[in-house]
Design an enzyme around this catalytic site. Structure first.
Site, mmCIF file in Angstrom:
data_model
loop_
_atom_site.group_PDB
_atom_site.id
_atom_site.type_symbol
_atom_site.label_atom_id
_atom_site.label_comp_id
_atom_site.label_asym_id
_atom_site.label_seq_id
_atom_site.Cartn_x
_atom_site.Cartn_y
_atom_site.Cartn_z
ATOM 1 N N CYS A 1 -6.474 -11.512 -0.072
ATOM 2 C CA CYS A 1 -5.078 -11.403 -0.533
ATOM 3 C C CYS A 1 -4.070 -11.945 0.480
ATOM 4 C CB CYS A 1 -4.737 -9.961 -0.871
ATOM 5 S SG CYS A 1 -5.824 -9.242 -2.086
ATOM 6 N N HIS B 1 2.797 -8.383 -0.403
ATOM 7 C CA HIS B 1 1.617 -8.414 -1.279
ATOM 8 C C HIS B 1 1.717 -7.227 -2.231
ATOM 9 C CE1 HIS B 1 -2.323 -8.609 -2.840
ATOM 10 N NE2 HIS B 1 -2.842 -7.624 -2.107
ATOM 11 N N ASN C 1 -2.452 -6.526 -9.140
ATOM 12 C CA ASN C 1 -2.785 -7.244 -7.908
ATOM 13 C C ASN C 1 -3.616 -8.486 -8.267
ATOM 14 O OD1 ASN C 1 -3.873 -8.169 -5.515
ATOM 15 N ND2 ASN C 1 -4.683 -6.190 -4.834
HETATM 16 N N1 ACO Z 1 -6.794 7.645 -13.760
HETATM 17 C C1 ACO Z 1 -6.813 8.985 -13.654
HETATM 18 N N2 ACO Z 1 -7.300 9.622 -12.586
HETATM 19 C C2 ACO Z 1 -7.814 8.880 -11.592
HETATM 20 C C3 ACO Z 1 -7.820 7.464 -11.647
HETATM 21 C C4 ACO Z 1 -7.295 6.858 -12.782
HETATM 22 N N3 ACO Z 1 -7.262 5.533 -12.949
HETATM 23 N N4 ACO Z 1 -8.375 7.000 -10.495
HETATM 24 C C5 ACO Z 1 -8.698 8.074 -9.759
HETATM 25 N N5 ACO Z 1 -8.355 9.212 -10.425
HETATM 26 C C6 ACO Z 1 -8.517 10.585 -9.993
HETATM 27 C C7 ACO Z 1 -9.604 10.731 -8.955
HETATM 28 O O1 ACO Z 1 -10.871 10.909 -9.594
HETATM 29 C C8 ACO Z 1 -9.156 11.960 -8.216
HETATM 30 O O2 ACO Z 1 -9.532 13.102 -8.947
HETATM 31 P P1 ACO Z 1 -10.066 14.426 -8.179
HETATM 32 O O3 ACO Z 1 -8.905 14.848 -7.325
HETATM 33 O O4 ACO Z 1 -10.409 15.330 -9.308
HETATM 34 O O5 ACO Z 1 -11.236 13.936 -7.365
HETATM 35 C C9 ACO Z 1 -7.626 11.860 -8.244
HETATM 36 O O6 ACO Z 1 -7.314 10.997 -9.347
HETATM 37 C C10 ACO Z 1 -7.036 11.304 -6.999
HETATM 38 O O7 ACO Z 1 -7.765 10.106 -6.672
HETATM 39 P P2 ACO Z 1 -7.470 9.316 -5.369
HETATM 40 O O8 ACO Z 1 -8.516 8.297 -5.153
HETATM 41 O O9 ACO Z 1 -7.203 10.314 -4.270
HETATM 42 O O10 ACO Z 1 -6.072 8.600 -5.758
HETATM 43 P P3 ACO Z 1 -5.125 7.773 -4.836
HETATM 44 O O11 ACO Z 1 -3.782 8.355 -4.908
HETATM 45 O O12 ACO Z 1 -5.716 7.481 -3.477
HETATM 46 O O13 ACO Z 1 -5.069 6.389 -5.609
HETATM 47 C C11 ACO Z 1 -5.850 4.127 -5.510
HETATM 48 C C12 ACO Z 1 -6.236 5.582 -5.729
HETATM 49 C C13 ACO Z 1 -4.870 3.731 -6.605
HETATM 50 C C14 ACO Z 1 -7.101 3.272 -5.600
HETATM 51 C C15 ACO Z 1 -5.187 3.967 -4.103
HETATM 52 O O14 ACO Z 1 -5.998 4.570 -3.126
HETATM 53 C C16 ACO Z 1 -4.939 2.521 -3.741
HETATM 54 O O15 ACO Z 1 -4.140 1.843 -4.360
HETATM 55 N N6 ACO Z 1 -5.599 2.024 -2.669
HETATM 56 C C17 ACO Z 1 -5.420 0.649 -2.238
HETATM 57 C C18 ACO Z 1 -6.381 -0.234 -2.990
HETATM 58 C C19 ACO Z 1 -6.058 -1.689 -2.806
HETATM 59 O O16 ACO Z 1 -4.942 -2.053 -2.594
HETATM 60 N N7 ACO Z 1 -7.088 -2.536 -2.929
HETATM 61 C C20 ACO Z 1 -6.895 -3.945 -2.916
HETATM 62 C C21 ACO Z 1 -6.701 -4.461 -1.546
HETATM 63 S S1 ACO Z 1 -6.156 -6.110 -1.563
HETATM 64 C C22 ACO Z 1 -7.522 -7.125 -1.676
HETATM 65 O O17 ACO Z 1 -7.921 -7.684 -0.708
HETATM 66 C C23 ACO Z 1 -8.197 -7.378 -2.994
#
Ligand code: ACO
Length: 315
Positions: free
Chosen positions: A115, A238, A268
Site C-alpha cells: 500500500c 492511505h 482499501n
Molecule cells: N462484523 C461484525 N463483527 C466483527 C467483524 C465484522 N466484520 N469483524 C470482527 N468482528 C467482531 C470480532 O469477532 C470481535 O468479536 P469478539 O469480541 O466477540 O471476539 C469484535 O468484532 C471485535 O473485533 P476486533 O478484531 O477487535 O475489531 P477491531 O476494532 O480491531 O477491528 C479491523 C478489526 C477492522 C480489522 C481493524 O483491526 C483494522 O482495520 N486493522 C487494520 C487492518 C488493515 O489496515 N489492513 C490492511 C493494511 S494495508 C495493506 O498493506 C494491504
C-alpha cells in the site's frame, strides 16, 4: 533531455479509475457474511468497495486521464512506474500493458511496496527527474478482490480495487519539500499473501504498527520541510481504516477537517488509495494551488512513506 536550469518536479496531471461493480456493506451481510453495515462503518469508515477490476486496465484508464489533464501524450513520457502488489501476470510487469496501451515512449517498470507503493514510486520518480528525466507517469493500482477471503468477516470488509495516477514533470522549483521512507521487514508476517493464497493479516497488529510508524514518519517529513502540522493544508493518507487516519492525524496535530477521506466509497484499494484521494480532492476543488500536502502511506512489509509537497500544477 537534461535541463541544467531545472532542479525539481511538480505534478501536472492526475486521474483515477474505479471498477463499475460496487459491493456495499449491506450486500456483504445479505450474502451471508456475519456482519452489518453499522459495524463495518463504525469500525472502519467503509460503506462500499469497487470490485472486479483488472490492474492493467484500471492503470491504463487512470493513466490516460492523468495524461489528458497534463496535456501530454505517451510520446512525452520518459518512464511509467506502476506501483502494485497485484500485477495481472507474474511476468511481465503491469507497466508493460500501460506502456503499450498509452504509447509510452520511454521505459516501464513495476514497484512493489504494497500500500505504500505509490508514495515510494512518486519519491523515486522525483529523484529520477532530478537526474535527467523530464516526465514520469506514476500509477498506483491494485485489484485486491481476487485475493479477499470473502467469508472471513475480519478482512473481507476492508478491501477493494482501483487505480490512481499522476504525471510528474521537471520544474524549475522543487515541490517535493521533504520525504521519509521506512520499512520493518521483521513485521512481514503480520500481513501477507502467499502465491495462490488470500490476504492474511493480524488486523490489530497492523493497526498498531501503522499508527506508530506513520505518525513518526509524517512528523519527520514535516520537520524535514522546516514546517509544523499547522502548515499542512491537506493530509492525504492511505485509506485502510478511518480510525487509523484519525489516530495518526490527532497524534501529528492535524484536524480531521483537513484530512482527505475517501474510504467510505472505495475501501482499501492498496497502492491506489492515495492517488485516488488526491484526484478526488483536486477535482472537488478542496486542494488549491499553493496548498501544502502531506501524503502518508503504509502497507504490509511493513513499509511506510510520507511526503510533504507544494501543490503547484501548471495553469
Ligand atoms: N462484523 C461484525 N463483527 C466483527 C467483524 C465484522 N466484520 N469483524 C470482527 N468482528 C467482531 C470480532 O469477532 C470481535 O468479536 P469478539 O469480541 O466477540 O471476539 C469484535 O468484532 C471485535 O473485533 P476486533 O478484531 O477487535 O475489531 P477491531 O476494532 O480491531 O477491528 C479491523 C478489526 C477492522 C480489522 C481493524 O483491526 C483494522 O482495520 N486493522 C487494520 C487492518 C488493515 O489496515 N489492513 C490492511 C493494511 S494495508 C495493506 O498493506 C494491504
Amino acid at each position: 533531455m537534461n535541463n541544467p536550469n531545472a532542479s525539481g518536479s511538480r505534478i501536472v496531471g492526475w486521474g483515477s479509475d474505479l471498477p463499475e461493480k460496487v459491493l456495499t456493506n449491506q450486500d456483504l451481510a445479505d450474502g451471508g457474511l456475519d456482519t452489518s453495515d453499522e459495524w463495518i462503518f463504525e469500525r472502519t469508515g467503509i460503506r462500499q468497495r469497487h470490485v472486479g477490476g483488472k490492474t492493467g486496465e484500471m492503470s491504463t484508464n487512470a493513466g490516460r486521464k492523468a495524461l489528458e489533464v497534463a496535456g501530454v501524450t505517451g510520446a512525452d513520457i520518459d518512464l511509467v512506474i506502476v506501483a502494485t502488489s497485484t500485477p495481472d501476470q507474474l511476468m511481465p510487469g503491469t507497466s508493460a500493458t500501460v506502456h503499450s496501451e498509452l504509447g509510452i515512449r520511454g521505459g516501464a517498470c513495476d514497484m512493489q511496496a504494497v500500500c505504500s507503493g505509490f508514495s515510494y514510486a512518486l519519491i523515486a520518480a522525483n529523484g529520477l527527474i532530478q537526474t535527467g528525466l523530464d516526465r514520469v507517469l506514476v500509477i498506483g493500482a491494485d485489484s485486491l478482490s481476487p485475493y479477499v477471503e470473502w467469508d472471513n468477516r475480519s478482512s473481507a470488509i476492508l478491501f477493494g480495487d482501483g487505480a490512481g495516477a499522476v504525471v510528474l514533470e521537471r520544474h524549475s522549483e522543487e515541490t517535493l519539500l521533504s520525504f521519509d521512507l521506512g520499512a520493518d521487514g521483521d513485521s512481514r508476517h503480520i500481513g501477507f499473501t502467499d502465491h495462490g493464497g488470500k490476504i492474511t493479516m493480524d488486523g490489530k497488529e497492523v493497526f498498531r504498527t501503522a499508527v506508530r510508524a506513520v505518525t513518526k514518519s509524517a512528523q519527520q517529513a514535516i520537520d524535514g520541510a522546516g514546517l509544523t502540522a499547522a502548515d499542512i493544508d491537506w493530509f492525504v493518507p492511505h485509506q485502510a481504516n478511518v480510525r487509523i487516519i484519525e489516530a495518526i492525524a490527532s497524534r501529528v496535530g492535524i484536524p480531521m477537517e483537513r484530512a482527505i477521506v475517501t474510504i467510505q466509497d472505495t475501501a482499501n484499494n492498496s497502492a491506489a488509495t492515495i492517488p485516488v484521494a488526491l484526484d478526488t480532492a483536486v477535482r472537488d476543488d478542496r486542494v488549491q494551488p499553493g496548498d501544502t500536502l502531506l501524503l502518508g502511506g503504509f502497507g504490509f512489509g511493513m513499509t511506510w512513506a510520507s511526503a510533504v509537497m507544494k501543490w503547484d500544477p501548471r495553469d
